[in-house]
Scaffold this motif. Structure first.
Motif, short mmCIF file in Angstrom:
data_model
loop_
_atom_site.label_atom_id
_atom_site.label_comp_id
_atom_site.label_asym_id
_atom_site.label_seq_id
_atom_site.Cartn_x
_atom_site.Cartn_y
_atom_site.Cartn_z
N GLY A 111 11.02 8.31 4.26
CA GLY A 111 9.71 7.70 4.48
C GLY A 111 9.04 7.25 3.20
O GLY A 111 9.62 7.28 2.11
N MET A 112 7.81 6.81 3.35
CA MET A 112 7.03 6.24 2.25
C MET A 112 5.71 6.98 2.15
O MET A 112 5.26 7.61 3.10
CB MET A 112 6.77 4.76 2.53
CG MET A 112 8.04 3.92 2.64
SD MET A 112 8.92 3.77 1.07
CE MET A 112 8.10 2.31 0.41
N VAL A 113 5.10 6.87 0.98
CA VAL A 113 3.81 7.53 0.72
C VAL A 113 2.80 6.44 0.38
O VAL A 113 3.13 5.45 -0.29
CB VAL A 113 3.95 8.52 -0.46
CG1 VAL A 113 2.59 9.11 -0.85
CG2 VAL A 113 4.93 9.64 -0.10
N MET A 114 1.57 6.60 0.83
CA MET A 114 0.55 5.60 0.53
C MET A 114 0.09 5.75 -0.92
O MET A 114 -0.25 6.84 -1.37
CB MET A 114 -0.63 5.72 1.51
CG MET A 114 -0.18 5.43 2.94
SD MET A 114 -1.54 5.21 4.11
CE MET A 114 -1.68 3.41 4.09
N LYS A 115 0.10 4.63 -1.64
CA LYS A 115 -0.23 4.60 -3.07
C LYS A 115 -1.70 4.99 -3.30
O LYS A 115 -2.56 4.63 -2.51
CB LYS A 115 -0.01 3.19 -3.62
CG LYS A 115 1.43 2.72 -3.60
CD LYS A 115 1.54 1.21 -3.76
CE LYS A 115 0.99 0.71 -5.08
NZ LYS A 115 1.70 1.28 -6.26
N VAL A 157 0.82 -1.22 0.00
CA VAL A 157 0.00 0.00 0.00
C VAL A 157 0.85 1.27 0.00
O VAL A 157 0.31 2.37 0.02
CB VAL A 157 -0.97 0.04 1.21
CG1 VAL A 157 -2.02 -1.05 1.10
CG2 VAL A 157 -0.20 -0.05 2.52
N ASP A 158 2.20 1.12 0.00
CA ASP A 158 3.05 2.31 0.04
C ASP A 158 4.16 2.21 -0.99
O ASP A 158 4.42 1.14 -1.54
CB ASP A 158 3.64 2.49 1.45
CG ASP A 158 4.52 1.31 1.86
OD1 ASP A 158 4.29 0.18 1.40
OD2 ASP A 158 5.46 1.53 2.66
N ASP A 159 4.77 3.36 -1.26
CA ASP A 159 5.86 3.41 -2.23
C ASP A 159 6.73 4.63 -1.89
O ASP A 159 6.34 5.46 -1.06
CB ASP A 159 5.28 3.50 -3.65
CG ASP A 159 6.24 2.93 -4.71
OD1 ASP A 159 7.48 2.90 -4.45
OD2 ASP A 159 5.76 2.55 -5.79
#
Ligand code: 6GU
Length: 274
Positions: free
Chosen positions: A58-62, A48-50
């Motif tokens: 950090g990561m961002v939610m797709k 659910v993230d990329d």
């Protein structure tokens, strides 16, 4: 009221089965549906993230799982009682402050959809896209950073649920809430006492046992001023002097607050110690 929550930690929302909110659900006053975002992730690892475009930590939610999840939630409401325009509540430390006023506004809507995020947040296009179809409120619960929006959802749902008709036992229970509109607006609630009248040599303030309603009301107001000046001086600075009587002004003066030329209250400058 209907409430949908889409999250990667459905178990984090278990407290919604307990206490005031849990009882409201059992009574049918609140229809809460918690959904696992990963149900709308399609790769082997339910990703659910990329990584963020433009770089950074950090990561961002797709966007794709959120889009499918929100479409499914919206479709499930079509034709139902809650078919009025839902509010999309997006918990984020970058949102507008969550206040009692916003809680009241949300409590008047038939359908709230919450999208608590983890990581650095949700791809902006999701909020922009649904903003065309829904009323979006990006909301922060305070000036500190949490690891995700699930705890804020618990906070917001509880604040809203207790305002729904019939959810609190006593219809008058919100009247004196700190931050409730009315005579004591913008003052914090003072201390409360119950039986026994003496506990470990500590007595309940005599006025509360007097049965004199006027004196009790004044004492409570004084205590509200004492607590508000000590804990939330910003609320005193914002208060409308027209709501203060002579007694209030005298007490505020004793506490070191005076009306300034601009009509607002300010703390008397402290003498500098030699
Ligand atoms: Cl709504 N989310 C997160 N992650 N941190 C917060 C918040 C929300 N409000 C205050 N801090």
């Amino acid at each position: 009221m209907r409430i949908d929550v889409v999250t990667i930690f459905p178990e984090y929302l278990e407290p919604l089965n307990v206490s005031l909110v849990g009882k409201a659900r059992q009574r049918g006053q609140l229809d809460v549906r918690v959904h696992d975002l990963r149900d709308w992730a399609h790769d082997k690892h339910n990703t659910v993230d990329d990584t963020p475009y433009g770089g950074g930590p950090g990561m961002v939610m797709k966007p794709e799982p959120w889009g499918e999840a929100l479409d499914a939630v919206l479709e499930s409401g079509e034709g139902g009682e809650s078919d009025a325009r839902p509010v999309l509540v997006v918990p984020t430390p970058s949102g507008v402050p969550f206040t009692q006023e916003l809680a009241v506004e949300l409590s008047e809507r038939p359908w709230l959809i919450f999208t608590p995020a983890r990581y650095e947040g949700i791809d902006r296009r999701v909020i922009d896209a649904y903003g065309e179809r829904l009323d979006v409120r990006e909301v922060s619960i305070g000036d500190y950073v949490l690891a995700g929006g699930e705890a804020p959802v618990l906070v917001i749902v509880e604040a809203v649920a207790r305002l729904l008709p019939g959810v609190l036992g006593n219809a008058e229970s919100h009247r004196d809430d700190s931050f409730a509109p009315g005579a004591m607006a913008d003052l914090l609630e003072g201390p409360v006492y119950t039986k026994p009248p003496v506990w470990r040599d500590r007595e309940v303030p005599e006025v509360l046992l007097s049965g004199h309603h006027g004196k009790v009301a004044r004492w409570r107001r004084d205590e509200a001023f004492r607590r508000t000046t000590a804990n939330r001086p910003d609320l005193i600075e914002r208060c409308d002097p027209a709501t203060l009587d002579k007694h209030d002004r005298k007490l505020l003066a004793e506490l070191g607050w005076v009306e300034r030329a601009d009509g607002r209250f300010g703390r008397v400058a402290q003498a500098v110690e030699e």
